[in-house]
Scaffold this motif. Structure first.
Motif, PDB file in Angstrom:
ATOM      1  N   ALA A 108      18.649 -56.854  81.702  1.00 30.21           N
ATOM      2  CA  ALA A 108      18.013 -56.076  82.759  1.00 30.21           C
ATOM      3  C   ALA A 108      16.509 -56.155  82.579  1.00 30.21           C
ATOM      4  O   ALA A 108      16.007 -56.541  81.546  1.00 30.21           O
ATOM      5  CB  ALA A 108      18.452 -54.621  82.680  1.00 30.21           C
ATOM      6  N   ALA A 110      13.207 -54.117  82.154  1.00 26.03           N
ATOM      7  CA  ALA A 110      12.792 -52.775  81.775  1.00 26.03           C
ATOM      8  C   ALA A 110      11.316 -52.645  82.096  1.00 26.03           C
ATOM      9  O   ALA A 110      10.493 -53.366  81.562  1.00 26.03           O
ATOM     10  CB  ALA A 110      13.039 -52.535  80.297  1.00 26.03           C
ATOM     11  N   ARG A 111      11.035 -51.754  83.013  1.00 32.22           N
ATOM     12  CA  ARG A 111       9.623 -51.558  83.327  1.00 32.22           C
ATOM     13  C   ARG A 111       9.214 -50.258  82.684  1.00 32.22           C
ATOM     14  O   ARG A 111       9.649 -49.190  83.102  1.00 32.22           O
ATOM     15  CB  ARG A 111       9.441 -51.528  84.834  1.00 32.22           C
ATOM     16  N   LEU A 112       8.404 -50.350  81.681  1.00 33.00           N
ATOM     17  CA  LEU A 112       8.067 -49.175  80.895  1.00 33.00           C
ATOM     18  C   LEU A 112       6.701 -48.653  81.271  1.00 33.00           C
ATOM     19  O   LEU A 112       5.754 -49.406  81.442  1.00 33.00           O
ATOM     20  CB  LEU A 112       8.079 -49.528  79.404  1.00 33.00           C
ATOM     21  N   SER A 113       6.623 -47.340  81.339  1.00 36.40           N
ATOM     22  CA  SER A 113       5.320 -46.729  81.586  1.00 36.40           C
ATOM     23  C   SER A 113       4.486 -46.875  80.322  1.00 36.40           C
ATOM     24  O   SER A 113       4.973 -47.257  79.265  1.00 36.40           O
ATOM     25  CB  SER A 113       5.499 -45.257  81.927  1.00 36.40           C
ATOM     26  N   ALA A 116       5.824 -44.939  77.561  1.00 30.83           N
ATOM     27  CA  ALA A 116       7.072 -45.523  77.071  1.00 30.83           C
ATOM     28  C   ALA A 116       6.777 -46.703  76.161  1.00 30.83           C
ATOM     29  O   ALA A 116       7.458 -46.906  75.155  1.00 30.83           O
ATOM     30  CB  ALA A 116       7.928 -45.965  78.249  1.00 30.83           C
ATOM     31  N   ARG A 120       7.785 -47.221  72.174  1.00 31.56           N
ATOM     32  CA  ARG A 120       8.480 -48.388  71.648  1.00 31.56           C
ATOM     33  C   ARG A 120       8.035 -48.717  70.237  1.00 31.56           C
ATOM     34  O   ARG A 120       8.774 -49.304  69.468  1.00 31.56           O
ATOM     35  CB  ARG A 120       8.161 -49.580  72.543  1.00 31.56           C
TER      36      ARG A 120
END
Lengths: 335, 327
Positions: A108, A110-113, A116, A120
């Motif tokens: 998938a 993953a669009r992280l802010s 976020a 990580r």
């Protein structure tokens, strides 16, 4: 090049020559010339070779990694397949080539802010502190799980490879209409699996009689609910012997009885087991009405007698689901 | 789709919660350690050690710095999400069950079970910004429901608290006064224990799941029944998609039918329903035991389910999920 070669050969007299051997070529006594070829074709000899006099004397003589070609990574192709080719020395000192093929698959996006992304890089805490790579707490499922749409009863099920579901596999074979005679409900279960089994009237004869040859050989259980197996020609409403009935009777003469079946063996399992021997016209597993479990035996009708013979020869004594099958010709029925 | 299997818990899962940004997934189970995972690849980030009993529920603050958990060891704990250190412990006289942060994370509701003569109660605690200032006193204590309260959440704008539990009645309480404002209409309500509750993203409506094999959608202000979704299995967990009009129900198997069905492994499924049409649109199989927890990622593109088997299964939807025709 050659001087390097000499070094490697002579610096340790006990150094097995097999190492220089190119596994693909037939290298015999003329080691040097062949080895030279190897080095040339490979062309991978490291540029900065340690001088043999400066090499640490290792007793096991194992530190000859510079002789190995470097690791090769063939990046993920359009299917996501990645190959890593490494060379190593095995215990006997032979050079081995290890190819590891992995599939890199993007699950998938993953669009992280921004926060976020910061998270990580947090340090692991609690029980995760000493997480070793081999912990395997998180694994991608080996099975492809599909978002199953509900099916209208009787329509062909989509290929559900998610579960080794005998019913689903059966309907894969063709558009099989799962009609339960007991409750008349379509599409949910076969008659033998009806939750209302005990309500069925046990009858000696089949009232409705679909031609056994019409029933798909994919194990539609035409079995009666009540007692003994009654051949189609003897059932009420059966058409008197015609050519078709002759064939049916002959089928019933090619009936093979299978004993010592496990409790959860069903018609599709028998079909799958006996099909390799030839065309099967009918399969039946005797069921106990009260408990809904198998009585431990069943019948398989072959179209051709010799198929049945081969089946008996091969499967009698065959281990199936923890039990040893007993396969024989079916004794003629007491009509 | 290829679900990611996470086996971090040895005991059945009880609750799953995503953080607001959708990058962390918190799981609670009957083993005593809530765990946090990265929501994209399922990699474990850490565990929160400190509880001595099954952890029933958790909630995370909007900025993902604070986690609150309710546990059967008669306490609810406040944790620092990043380091896993317990910041504060709220002690009770009975097992704590449901927890929920208010909008703004300044208050939290914690329910306690009926225990040794004590009836179940809903406690409201003030959450201080600085953990050193945190006190354990309740701002408000609500009593009344008979039986266990399985879930309690904040209503829209924190004006109300919505509770549901073993007595199958949904109640709405006023936060200022603590008075019971409404109970749901008994004729249309659930007939058995309500096991789960899920709010919509704007808290205007919520979904309750019950052991009576149905789930019901209610309006948060008026408590009118909007929709009912019927299944064949008792419902243990419910979730609403934040993106599409889908509702997911997860459940178990009736004890009576256990012996007569055959053991096809992995056949417990999460059932998807169209929220408006009340029709089943799909199912996702895979769990080896009843599903006890469901949660949708706030971006709506993935969801996770936790089962009795101790596994958390994280699913990223394929493109066909988004192409399901709907009105």
């Amino acid at each position: 090049m050659l001087s390097y070669l000499n070094r490697s050969l002579y610096c340790n007299p006990s150094f097995p020559l097999a190492i220089i051997q190119n596994p693909q070529s037939t290298c015999t006594s003329s080691q040097i010339s062949n080895a030279a070829m190897v080095m040339d074709t490979l062309g991978n000899a490291p540029a900065q070779k340690p001088r043999w006099g400066e090499l640490e004397e290792e007793d096991d003589g194992s530190d000859y990694d510079f002789l190995l070609p470097p690791k090769q990574v063939i990046g993920p192709d359009e299917h996501g397949l990645k190959k890593v080719i490494e060379y190593k020395f095995n215990d006997e000192g032979n050079r081995v080539k290890i190819t590891t093929t992995t599939r890199v698959r993007k699950l998938a996006n993953a669009r992280l802010s921004k926060r976020a992304v910061e998270r990580r890089s947090w340090a692991k805490f609690g029980d995760a502190v000493h997480e070793d790579v081999g912990a395997r707490l998180t694994m991608v499922s080996t099975e492809e799980i599909i978002f199953e749409r509900p099916r209208a009863p009787g329509t062909k099920a989509e290929d559900s490879n998610a579960s080794g579901d005998p019913l689903a596999q059966m309907s894969k074979g063709g558009a099989v209409l799962m009609v339960c005679r007991t409750c008349g409900k379509k599409g949910d279960h076969w008659t033998s699996k009806c939750p209302y089994k005990d309500l069925a009237q046990p009858s000696e004869t089949f009232v409705e009689n679909p031609n056994p040859s019409d029933l798909p050989a994919t194990g539609a259980s035409g079995a009666t609910k009540g007692g003994a197996y009654v051949p189609p020609t003897m059932r009420a409403g059966a058409v008197r012997p015609t050519a078709g009935a002759d064939m049916r009777r002959r089928n019933d003469e090619n009936s093979v009885r299978v004993n010592n079946l496990s409790e959860d063996t069903r018609e599709p399992d028998l079909l799958e087991l006996f099909r390799p021997f030839g065309s099967v016209s009918r399969v039946y597993v005797a069921m106990d009405q009260k408990t809904g479990t198998s009585r431990g035996f069943g019948f398989v009708n072959f179209v051709r007698r010799e198929d049945g013979e081969r089946a008996i020869a091969k499967l009698n004594g065959y281990g199936y689901d923890n039990l040893i099958l007993s396969v024989e010709w079916a004794a003629p029925r007491a009509n | 789709m290829r679900p990611i299997l996470m086996k971090g818990h040895e005991r059945p899962l009880t609750f799953l919660k995503y953080n607001r940004d959708g990058d962390l997934l918190f799981s609670c189970a009957k083993d005593h350690t809530p765990t946090v995972w990265f929501a994209d690849n399922g990699e474990r980030l850490g565990t929160y050690r400190g509880h001595n009993g099954a952890v029933w529920c958790c909630d995370v603050s909007r900025d993902s710095t604070r986690l609150i958990t309710g546990s059967a060891d008669q306490s609810a704990k406040l944790w620092d999400v990043q380091t896993g250190t317990p910041l504060f412990t709220f002690n009770f006289d009975s097992p704590a069950r449901a927890v929920d942060f208010s909008v703004g994370d300044k208050l939290s509701v914690i329910t306690t079970d009926p225990f040794m003569g004590l009836s179940s109660a809903i406690h409201v605690k003030r959450i201080a910004a600085d953990p050193d200032d945190q006190i354990g006193e309740s701002v408000l204590v609500l009593k009344g429901p008979q039986g266990r309260i399985n879930r309690a959440v904040w209503g829209p704008l924190n004006r109300t608290i919505i509770s549901a539990g073993e007595d199958a009645v949904v109640r709405i309480w006023d936060t200022e006064t603590g008075k019971l404002l409404q109970e749901n209409d008994k004729d249309v309500g659930h007939k058995k224990t309500i096991t789960s509750l899920a709010k919509s993203t704007d808290a205007s409506h919520f979904l309750t799941g019950s052991l009576d094999k149905s789930a019901k959608l209610w309006d948060s202000m008026s408590l009118t029944l909007i929709k009912t979704y019927v299944t064949e299995r008792p419902v243990n967990a419910v979730a609403m998609s934040p993106l599409l009009n889908h509702v997911v129900l997860g459940g178990g198997q009736d004890a009576s039918s256990v012996t007569t069905t055959d053991h096809r492994a992995g056949k417990f499924e999460a059932k998807f329903y169209d929220k408006i049409l009340q029709e089943e649109i799909g199912g996702v199989k895979g769990h080896f035991g009843p599903i006890n927890a469901l949660a949708f990622n706030p971006d709506g593109k993935s969801f996770s389910s936790g089962g009795e088997d101790g596994y958390v299964r994280l699913h990223h939807f394929d493109s066909d999920y988004f192409k399901i025709p709907s009105i």
